[in-house]
Design a protein around this motif. Structure first.
Motif, PDB file in Angstrom:
ATOM      1  N   GLU A   1      37.587  10.527-138.950  1.00  0.00           N
ATOM      2  CA  GLU A   1      37.678  11.920-138.528  1.00  0.00           C
ATOM      3  C   GLU A   1      39.053  12.203-137.935  1.00  0.00           C
ATOM      4  OE1 GLU A   1      36.419  15.880-137.832  1.00  0.00           O
ATOM      5  OE2 GLU A   1      35.693  14.271-139.147  1.00  0.00           O
ATOM      6  N   GLY A   2      39.600  11.243-137.175  1.00  0.00           N
ATOM      7  CA  GLY A   2      40.923  11.425-136.596  1.00  0.00           C
ATOM      8  C   GLY A   2      41.992  11.618-137.649  1.00  0.00           C
ATOM      9  N   VAL A   3      41.935  10.818-138.715  1.00  0.00           N
ATOM     10  CA  VAL A   3      42.913  10.961-139.795  1.00  0.00           C
ATOM     11  C   VAL A   3      42.686  12.274-140.542  1.00  0.00           C
ATOM     12  CG1 VAL A   3      43.871   9.947-141.885  1.00  0.00           C
ATOM     13  CG2 VAL A   3      43.073   8.457-140.038  1.00  0.00           C
TER      14      VAL A   3
ATOM     15  N   ALA B   1      44.917   5.513-136.124  1.00  0.00           N
ATOM     16  CA  ALA B   1      44.515   6.755-135.465  1.00  0.00           C
ATOM     17  C   ALA B   1      44.518   6.522-133.964  1.00  0.00           C
ATOM     18  CB  ALA B   1      43.133   7.191-135.932  1.00  0.00           C
ATOM     19  N   TYR B   2      45.225   7.378-133.242  1.00  0.00           N
ATOM     20  CA  TYR B   2      45.306   7.303-131.788  1.00  0.00           C
ATOM     21  C   TYR B   2      44.527   8.464-131.182  1.00  0.00           C
ATOM     22  CZ  TYR B   2      49.080   3.819-131.937  1.00  0.00           C
ATOM     23  OH  TYR B   2      49.828   2.684-132.132  1.00  0.00           O
TER      24      TYR B   2
ATOM     25  N   GLU C   1      46.091  18.484-132.665  1.00  0.00           N
ATOM     26  CA  GLU C   1      45.563  18.873-131.369  1.00  0.00           C
ATOM     27  C   GLU C   1      44.618  17.827-130.800  1.00  0.00           C
ATOM     28  OE1 GLU C   1      43.789  22.694-131.569  1.00  0.00           O
ATOM     29  OE2 GLU C   1      45.667  23.744-132.027  1.00  0.00           O
ATOM     30  N   ARG C   2      44.111  16.933-131.653  1.00  0.00           N
ATOM     31  CA  ARG C   2      43.090  15.987-131.193  1.00  0.00           C
ATOM     32  C   ARG C   2      43.521  14.532-131.336  1.00  0.00           C
ATOM     33  NH1 ARG C   2      37.843  17.929-134.323  1.00  0.00           N
ATOM     34  NH2 ARG C   2      36.972  16.107-133.244  1.00  0.00           N
ATOM     35  N   GLY C   3      44.820  14.291-131.498  1.00  0.00           N
ATOM     36  CA  GLY C   3      45.245  12.896-131.578  1.00  0.00           C
ATOM     37  C   GLY C   3      46.465  12.719-132.455  1.00  0.00           C
ATOM     38  N   TRP C   4      46.751  11.468-132.759  1.00  0.00           N
ATOM     39  CA  TRP C   4      47.925  11.086-133.524  1.00  0.00           C
ATOM     40  C   TRP C   4      47.515  10.157-134.653  1.00  0.00           C
ATOM     41  CZ3 TRP C   4      47.076  10.823-128.375  1.00  0.00           C
ATOM     42  CH2 TRP C   4      47.918  11.536-127.509  1.00  0.00           C
ATOM     43  N   VAL C   5      48.306  10.157-135.739  1.00  0.00           N
ATOM     44  CA  VAL C   5      48.064   9.280-136.881  1.00  0.00           C
ATOM     45  C   VAL C   5      49.401   8.729-137.343  1.00  0.00           C
ATOM     46  CG1 VAL C   5      47.306   9.178-139.302  1.00  0.00           C
ATOM     47  CG2 VAL C   5      45.986  10.502-137.632  1.00  0.00           C
ATOM     48  N   SER C   6      49.411   7.458-137.745  1.00  0.00           N
ATOM     49  CA  SER C   6      50.622   6.874-138.324  1.00  0.00           C
ATOM     50  C   SER C   6      50.280   6.123-139.594  1.00  0.00           C
ATOM     51  CB  SER C   6      51.300   5.919-137.334  1.00  0.00           C
ATOM     52  OG  SER C   6      50.500   4.774-137.112  1.00  0.00           O
ATOM     53  N   ALA C   7      51.256   6.068-140.505  1.00  0.00           N
ATOM     54  CA  ALA C   7      51.126   5.289-141.744  1.00  0.00           C
ATOM     55  C   ALA C   7      52.367   4.420-141.873  1.00  0.00           C
ATOM     56  CB  ALA C   7      51.001   6.222-142.950  1.00  0.00           C
ATOM     57  N   VAL C   8      52.155   3.122-142.086  1.00  0.00           N
ATOM     58  CA  VAL C   8      53.260   2.163-142.139  1.00  0.00           C
ATOM     59  C   VAL C   8      53.066   1.249-143.346  1.00  0.00           C
ATOM     60  CG1 VAL C   8      54.557   0.408-140.883  1.00  0.00           C
ATOM     61  CG2 VAL C   8      53.308   2.162-139.615  1.00  0.00           C
ATOM     62  N   PRO C   9      53.895   1.379-144.379  1.00  0.00           N
ATOM     63  CA  PRO C   9      53.797   0.453-145.520  1.00  0.00           C
ATOM     64  C   PRO C   9      54.190  -0.963-145.091  1.00  0.00           C
ATOM     65  CG  PRO C   9      55.003   2.446-146.123  1.00  0.00           C
ATOM     66  CD  PRO C   9      54.871   2.450-144.625  1.00  0.00           C
TER      67      PRO C   9
END
Length: 395
Positions: A238-240, A218-219, A201-209
């Motif tokens: 906090e975002g993650v 964290a977006y 609800e408060r943003g986006w997260v991505s993980a890329v090896p």
């Protein structure tokens, strides 16, 4: 010496453009104001179509030799929806890759030099030479402040979102939308992940090896940029933690290997792509929010589109003008659908629409496969919206 083509910018748009022109037999000069082997802001991710181009250009083995792991599984989570899979093979390419940029950009430059390109780093362009309304070269500054003049039939700006070539040529912005997100990222040693995307609800997260670590980003919505930047690292953690708690638990046992990087300047636009004696490729021509990680693959595509459009017509003014116009038309045609898709993904107030789409997609293996293919660019967006999906969305 007068060149056929001068390419300004030696990263993922400029390197391939210079290389492909040289393979056509043209005399090419490649300039970059930065030192070689340097990193830059990047999601790193290259979807299967981009990897296919690396393979076709003979550069994929060099990327693999860096130790960059193949990524053959994608996970997307939003609320109660979890999609897992991988895009369909693109030719012989099954996996995506996310090499560190200082490694990828060096491979691209080495490919250009091997094709016969002359490469000069630490060389910034500060003026376009114009004669009778046509760009005929550049004035550039080498290390030590030495100014030189280089002439060419075509000057290509591959120098990024803040393109000097675009500014000096007066390239108009033809399509523009507001900035939608700000992004912060760093690298972690320890987490075990696939290519993973989380939306809360408060943003986006991505993980890329990547080669030596996992890039975790964290977006945040753009309207939080001034708030986030006051203590970016605390906001990043906090975002993650809020949007991807399982990933955050891995980070607590991991080691951060580099400083935090970030930006609130993620523009969304198309620019005029060419004029008399000049053209733009990569982020100089078109940029969109990095949340869909399309930048590198789009840069590769634009390099091919430009060189293929011109082919052997560089020294015929009438045919060159037509080729540059055709290049711009094709660029817009191919990149408008993913541009619109990126705007949808990056709009915080479109979250319910995204959630409804992904819930419908998750009800079918075929729709899930089509979704991953569409995101990777293996198939057009139009092929996602089947009668089955439209019926589920209406239901």
């Amino acid at each position: 010496m007068e060149w056929d083509v001068i390419v300004v910018g030696a990263r993922c748009a400029g390197g391939p453009t210079a290389m492909l022109f040289a393979r056509q037999g043209y005399r090419v000069l490649l300039l970059d104001r930065a030192a070689s082997r340097t990193d830059t802001l990047s999601t790193l991710y290259i979807q299967q179509p981009g990897v296919s181009r690396l393979e076709r250009w003979g550069l994929l083995d060099a990327v693999k030799a860096t130790g960059c792991p193949p990524l053959d599984r994608t996970v997307y989570e939003i609320e109660d929806v979890r999609l897992a899979g991988c895009a369909s093979p693109n030719g012989t390419v099954h996996a995506s890759y996310a090499p560190r940029r200082h490694l990828l950009d060096e491979i691209l430059v080495e490919g250009a030099v091997a094709a016969g390109v002359e490469f000069r780093d630490h060389c910034g362009v500060n003026e376009l030479l114009v004669e009778d309304g046509r760009v005929i070269g550049v004035r550039c500054t080498a290390p030590g402040g030495r100014a030189t003049v280089e002439r060419a039939r075509l000057v290509v700006g591959a120098d990024g979102m803040r393109s000097t070539v675009a500014e000096l040529a007066g390239a108009r912005t033809t399509v523009e939308h507001p900035r939608l997100t700000c992004a912060y990222y760093t690298f972690w040693d320890g987490p075990k992940t696939d290519f993973e995307l989380y939306e809360g609800e408060r943003g986006w997260v991505s993980a890329v090896p990547t080669n030596d670590a996992v890039l975790i980003s964290a977006y945040f919505p753009q309207d939080r940029f001034e708030e986030v930047r006051t203590d970016a690292y605390a906001a990043y953690l906090e975002g993650v933690k809020v949007n991807a708690p399982a990933l955050f638990a891995q980070m607590e046992r991991a080691e951060r290997t580099e400083r935090l990087r970030g930006t609130g300047d993620q523009r969304n636009y198309f620019r005029e792509t060419s004029g008399p004696g000049w053209a733009l490729v990569g982020d100089a021509a078109h940029h969109k929010d990095s949340i869909t990680a399309r930048g590198i693959g789009d840069a590769f595509l634009q390099a091919e589109l430009l060189v293929d459009a011109i082919a052997g017509d560089l020294h015929d003014e009438v045919r060159l003008t037509a080729a540059l116009e055709a290049y711009g038309t094709e660029l817009v045609a191919q990149l408008t659908p993913p541009y619109q898709g990126t705007l949808l993904v990056a709009q915080a107030d479109a979250r319910e629409k995204r959630l409804a789409l992904l819930r419908a997609v998750g009800t079918s293996e075929d729709l899930t496969q089509r979704y991953f293919d569409t995101v990777a660019g293996v198939r057009p967006v139009s092929e996602l919206y089947t009668p089955e999906l439209l019926a589920r969305l209406q239901g």
